[in-house]
Design an enzyme around this catalytic site. Structure first.
Site, PDB file in Angstrom:
ATOM      1  N   HIS A 124       1.593  -8.562 -11.020  1.00 53.82           N
ATOM      2  CA  HIS A 124       1.045  -9.900 -11.211  1.00 53.82           C
ATOM      3  C   HIS A 124       1.628 -10.648 -12.404  1.00 53.82           C
ATOM      4  O   HIS A 124       1.397 -11.846 -12.548  1.00 53.82           O
ATOM      5  CB  HIS A 124      -0.483  -9.802 -11.329  1.00 53.82           C
ATOM      6  CG  HIS A 124      -1.091  -8.952 -10.259  1.00 53.82           C
ATOM      7  ND1 HIS A 124      -0.973  -9.255  -8.921  1.00 53.82           N
ATOM      8  CD2 HIS A 124      -1.756  -7.754 -10.309  1.00 53.82           C
ATOM      9  CE1 HIS A 124      -1.571  -8.314  -8.195  1.00 53.82           C
ATOM     10  NE2 HIS A 124      -2.051  -7.383  -9.011  1.00 53.82           N
TER      11      HIS A 124
ATOM     12  N   ARG B  71      -9.838   7.075  -9.873  1.00 54.96           N
ATOM     13  CA  ARG B  71      -9.881   5.642 -10.205  1.00 54.96           C
ATOM     14  C   ARG B  71     -10.438   4.830  -9.031  1.00 54.96           C
ATOM     15  O   ARG B  71      -9.802   4.775  -7.961  1.00 54.96           O
ATOM     16  CB  ARG B  71      -8.455   5.167 -10.517  1.00 54.96           C
ATOM     17  CG  ARG B  71      -8.366   3.685 -10.792  1.00 54.96           C
ATOM     18  CD  ARG B  71      -6.914   3.212 -10.827  1.00 54.96           C
ATOM     19  NE  ARG B  71      -6.842   1.796 -11.058  1.00 54.96           N
ATOM     20  CZ  ARG B  71      -5.770   1.046 -10.780  1.00 54.96           C
ATOM     21  NH1 ARG B  71      -4.680   1.599 -10.286  1.00 54.96           N
ATOM     22  NH2 ARG B  71      -5.788  -0.244 -10.997  1.00 54.96           N
TER      23      ARG B  71
ATOM     24  N   TYR C 208      -9.356   2.538  -3.864  1.00 55.11           N
ATOM     25  CA  TYR C 208      -8.069   3.230  -3.699  1.00 55.11           C
ATOM     26  C   TYR C 208      -8.169   4.564  -2.963  1.00 55.11           C
ATOM     27  O   TYR C 208      -7.151   5.242  -2.780  1.00 55.11           O
ATOM     28  CB  TYR C 208      -7.433   3.459  -5.085  1.00 55.11           C
ATOM     29  CG  TYR C 208      -7.153   2.160  -5.818  1.00 55.11           C
ATOM     30  CD1 TYR C 208      -6.206   1.261  -5.335  1.00 55.11           C
ATOM     31  CD2 TYR C 208      -7.846   1.825  -6.974  1.00 55.11           C
ATOM     32  CE1 TYR C 208      -5.961   0.061  -5.996  1.00 55.11           C
ATOM     33  CE2 TYR C 208      -7.595   0.628  -7.643  1.00 55.11           C
ATOM     34  CZ  TYR C 208      -6.650  -0.239  -7.148  1.00 55.11           C
ATOM     35  OH  TYR C 208      -6.398  -1.428  -7.793  1.00 55.11           O
TER      36      TYR C 208
ATOM     37  N   ARG D  58      -8.929  -9.613  -3.030  1.00 54.04           N
ATOM     38  CA  ARG D  58      -9.582  -9.214  -4.287  1.00 54.04           C
ATOM     39  C   ARG D  58      -9.611 -10.390  -5.287  1.00 54.04           C
ATOM     40  O   ARG D  58      -9.546 -11.539  -4.878  1.00 54.04           O
ATOM     41  CB  ARG D  58      -8.859  -7.977  -4.829  1.00 54.04           C
ATOM     42  CG  ARG D  58      -8.899  -6.805  -3.833  1.00 54.04           C
ATOM     43  CD  ARG D  58      -8.195  -5.578  -4.363  1.00 54.04           C
ATOM     44  NE  ARG D  58      -8.839  -5.078  -5.577  1.00 54.04           N
ATOM     45  CZ  ARG D  58      -8.259  -4.206  -6.421  1.00 54.04           C
ATOM     46  NH1 ARG D  58      -7.034  -3.739  -6.140  1.00 54.04           N
ATOM     47  NH2 ARG D  58      -8.897  -3.793  -7.476  1.00 54.04           N
TER      48      ARG D  58
ATOM     49  N   GLU E  10       7.891  -3.532  -1.483  1.00 53.02           N
ATOM     50  CA  GLU E  10       6.710  -3.572  -2.363  1.00 53.02           C
ATOM     51  C   GLU E  10       5.502  -3.101  -1.560  1.00 53.02           C
ATOM     52  O   GLU E  10       5.287  -3.556  -0.429  1.00 53.02           O
ATOM     53  CB  GLU E  10       6.498  -5.017  -2.837  1.00 53.02           C
ATOM     54  CG  GLU E  10       5.245  -5.212  -3.685  1.00 53.02           C
ATOM     55  CD  GLU E  10       4.997  -6.694  -4.020  1.00 53.02           C
ATOM     56  OE1 GLU E  10       5.929  -7.521  -3.865  1.00 53.02           O
ATOM     57  OE2 GLU E  10       3.855  -7.011  -4.398  1.00 53.02           O
TER      58      GLU E  10
ATOM     59  N   ASN F  49       5.270   0.520  -5.832  1.00 54.49           N
ATOM     60  CA  ASN F  49       3.932  -0.025  -6.091  1.00 54.49           C
ATOM     61  C   ASN F  49       3.883  -0.400  -7.566  1.00 54.49           C
ATOM     62  O   ASN F  49       3.706   0.451  -8.422  1.00 54.49           O
ATOM     63  CB  ASN F  49       2.832   0.990  -5.756  1.00 54.49           C
ATOM     64  CG  ASN F  49       1.444   0.351  -5.889  1.00 54.49           C
ATOM     65  OD1 ASN F  49       1.288  -0.697  -6.517  1.00 54.49           O
ATOM     66  ND2 ASN F  49       0.445   0.978  -5.294  1.00 54.49           N
TER      67      ASN F  49
ATOM     68  N   ARG G 223      -5.054 -11.318  -8.689  1.00 57.02           N
ATOM     69  CA  ARG G 223      -4.229 -10.388  -7.896  1.00 57.02           C
ATOM     70  C   ARG G 223      -3.515 -11.086  -6.730  1.00 57.02           C
ATOM     71  O   ARG G 223      -2.728 -10.483  -6.017  1.00 57.02           O
ATOM     72  CB  ARG G 223      -5.083  -9.251  -7.336  1.00 57.02           C
ATOM     73  CG  ARG G 223      -5.700  -8.368  -8.397  1.00 57.02           C
ATOM     74  CD  ARG G 223      -6.402  -7.170  -7.782  1.00 57.02           C
ATOM     75  NE  ARG G 223      -7.394  -6.628  -8.680  1.00 57.02           N
ATOM     76  CZ  ARG G 223      -7.138  -5.753  -9.676  1.00 57.02           C
ATOM     77  NH1 ARG G 223      -5.925  -5.297  -9.855  1.00 57.02           N
ATOM     78  NH2 ARG G 223      -8.101  -5.328 -10.459  1.00 57.02           N
TER      79      ARG G 223
ATOM     80  N   PRO H 265       1.466   1.390 -13.552  1.00 61.92           N
ATOM     81  CA  PRO H 265       0.373   1.822 -14.420  1.00 61.92           C
ATOM     82  C   PRO H 265      -0.950   2.090 -13.707  1.00 61.92           C
ATOM     83  O   PRO H 265      -1.314   1.375 -12.777  1.00 61.92           O
ATOM     84  CB  PRO H 265       0.223   0.660 -15.406  1.00 61.92           C
ATOM     85  CG  PRO H 265       0.922  -0.488 -14.778  1.00 61.92           C
ATOM     86  CD  PRO H 265       1.998   0.075 -13.919  1.00 61.92           C
ATOM     87  N   ASN H 266      -1.592   3.116 -14.194  1.00 62.17           N
ATOM     88  CA  ASN H 266      -2.934   3.539 -13.762  1.00 62.17           C
ATOM     89  C   ASN H 266      -2.938   4.242 -12.397  1.00 62.17           C
ATOM     90  O   ASN H 266      -3.974   4.753 -11.975  1.00 62.17           O
ATOM     91  CB  ASN H 266      -3.935   2.372 -13.764  1.00 62.17           C
ATOM     92  CG  ASN H 266      -4.032   1.724 -15.132  1.00 62.17           C
ATOM     93  OD1 ASN H 266      -4.238   2.420 -16.123  1.00 62.17           O
ATOM     94  ND2 ASN H 266      -3.838   0.422 -15.216  1.00 62.17           N
TER      95      ASN H 266
ATOM     96  N   ALA I   6      -0.497  -3.168 -11.672  1.00 56.96           N
ATOM     97  CA  ALA I   6      -0.825  -4.439 -12.349  1.00 56.96           C
ATOM     98  C   ALA I   6       0.417  -5.231 -12.745  1.00 56.96           C
ATOM     99  O   ALA I   6       0.358  -6.464 -12.871  1.00 56.96           O
ATOM    100  CB  ALA I   6      -1.699  -4.174 -13.570  1.00 56.96           C
TER     101      ALA I   6
ATOM    102  N   HIS J 160       1.193  -1.934  -1.659  1.00 55.29           N
ATOM    103  CA  HIS J 160      -0.106  -1.865  -2.338  1.00 55.29           C
ATOM    104  C   HIS J 160      -1.069  -1.080  -1.468  1.00 55.29           C
ATOM    105  O   HIS J 160      -1.070  -1.231  -0.238  1.00 55.29           O
ATOM    106  CB  HIS J 160      -0.667  -3.266  -2.605  1.00 55.29           C
ATOM    107  CG  HIS J 160       0.234  -4.074  -3.476  1.00 55.29           C
ATOM    108  ND1 HIS J 160       0.299  -3.901  -4.838  1.00 55.29           N
ATOM    109  CD2 HIS J 160       1.162  -5.013  -3.161  1.00 55.29           C
ATOM    110  CE1 HIS J 160       1.213  -4.718  -5.331  1.00 55.29           C
ATOM    111  NE2 HIS J 160       1.761  -5.400  -4.330  1.00 55.29           N
ATOM    112  N   ILE J 161      -1.867  -0.275  -2.136  1.00 52.33           N
ATOM    113  CA  ILE J 161      -2.873   0.519  -1.431  1.00 52.33           C
ATOM    114  C   ILE J 161      -3.972  -0.408  -0.924  1.00 52.33           C
ATOM    115  O   ILE J 161      -4.369  -0.352   0.247  1.00 52.33           O
ATOM    116  CB  ILE J 161      -3.440   1.590  -2.386  1.00 52.33           C
ATOM    117  CG1 ILE J 161      -2.327   2.540  -2.824  1.00 52.33           C
ATOM    118  CG2 ILE J 161      -4.594   2.355  -1.720  1.00 52.33           C
ATOM    119  CD1 ILE J 161      -2.666   3.399  -4.046  1.00 52.33           C
ATOM    120  N   SER J 162      -4.459  -1.257  -1.814  1.00 47.64           N
ATOM    121  CA  SER J 162      -5.481  -2.239  -1.438  1.00 47.64           C
ATOM    122  C   SER J 162      -4.782  -3.503  -0.934  1.00 47.64           C
ATOM    123  O   SER J 162      -3.546  -3.597  -0.969  1.00 47.64           O
ATOM    124  CB  SER J 162      -6.348  -2.571  -2.662  1.00 47.64           C
ATOM    125  OG  SER J 162      -5.560  -3.254  -3.641  1.00 47.64           O
TER     126      SER J 162
ATOM    127  N   ASP K 161      12.941  -9.068 -12.417  1.00 48.33           N
ATOM    128  CA  ASP K 161      14.387  -9.201 -12.598  1.00 48.33           C
ATOM    129  C   ASP K 161      15.104  -7.899 -12.252  1.00 48.33           C
ATOM    130  O   ASP K 161      16.188  -7.923 -11.663  1.00 48.33           O
ATOM    131  CB  ASP K 161      14.705  -9.622 -14.037  1.00 48.33           C
ATOM    132  CG  ASP K 161      14.360 -11.088 -14.311  1.00 48.33           C
ATOM    133  OD1 ASP K 161      14.069 -11.824 -13.346  1.00 48.33           O
ATOM    134  OD2 ASP K 161      14.369 -11.486 -15.489  1.00 48.33           O
TER     135      ASP K 161
END
Ligand code: DQA
Length: 145
Positions: free
Chosen positions: A79, A18, A23, A109, A100, A73, A113, A10-11, A76, A102-104, A86
């Site tokens: 978390h 954003r 990001y 943070r 997995e 990725n 997170r 999402p997002n 959110a 992540h950009i950040s 699963d």
């Protein structure tokens, strides 16, 4: 041709506008071009994004059933989504790599997170390198394959 699923939660469809300070200012189509260049001939980058948890879960079933390596990725969902965890476990338990990304760097943070419910079932985790996190994940997936 080998296919790699690059799944974004999402997002992430809002990348570019954003929080560019976190990001960067490039969008998902720029990421698609970058990964296709890195992949070269012989590897197809199948990059997708959804805001929908169920859709992401179903894409992971597709990865299991077709034995397609995954760069994920979870955004959110990282978390708190036990459903996604699963489904990710089904992928790695089937012997299909799932990295997995992540950009950040979530650990640098907000406290919420710092925990990932996905990491424990992922093949590995790469975070904090901007879009390079995906490039590094592609290298990892290729070595695993
Ligand atoms: C993110 C980090 C998450 O905490 C956040 O919710 C995102 C993006 C990253 O790529 O840095 O949406 O996964």
């Amino acid at each position: 041709m080998t296919r790699v699923l690059v799944l974004n939660g999402p997002n992430l469809g809002r990348l570019g506008s954003r929080e560019p300070d976190v990001y960067g200012s490039q969008d998902l189509s720029a990421l698609r071009v970058l990964l296709a260049e890195e992949a070269g001939d012989g590897v197809e980058i199948d990059l997708r994004q959804t805001d929908d948890e169920a859709e992401l879960v179903h894409w992971l079933y597709e990865a299991v059933d077709s034995r397609i390596p995954v760069i994920l990725n979870p955004a959110a969902f990282t978390h708190y989504s036990y459903a996604l965890r699963d489904a990710a476990a089904l992928v790695t338990k089937a012997g299909v790599p799932l990295v997995e990304v992540h950009i950040s760097n979530p650990h640098a943070r907000e406290a919420f997170r710092h925990n990932s419910v996905i990491s424990g079932v992922a093949s590995g985790v790469i975070a904090g390198f901007g879009f390079e996190s995906y490039v590094l994940a592609l290298a990892a997936v290729r070595r695993a394959g």
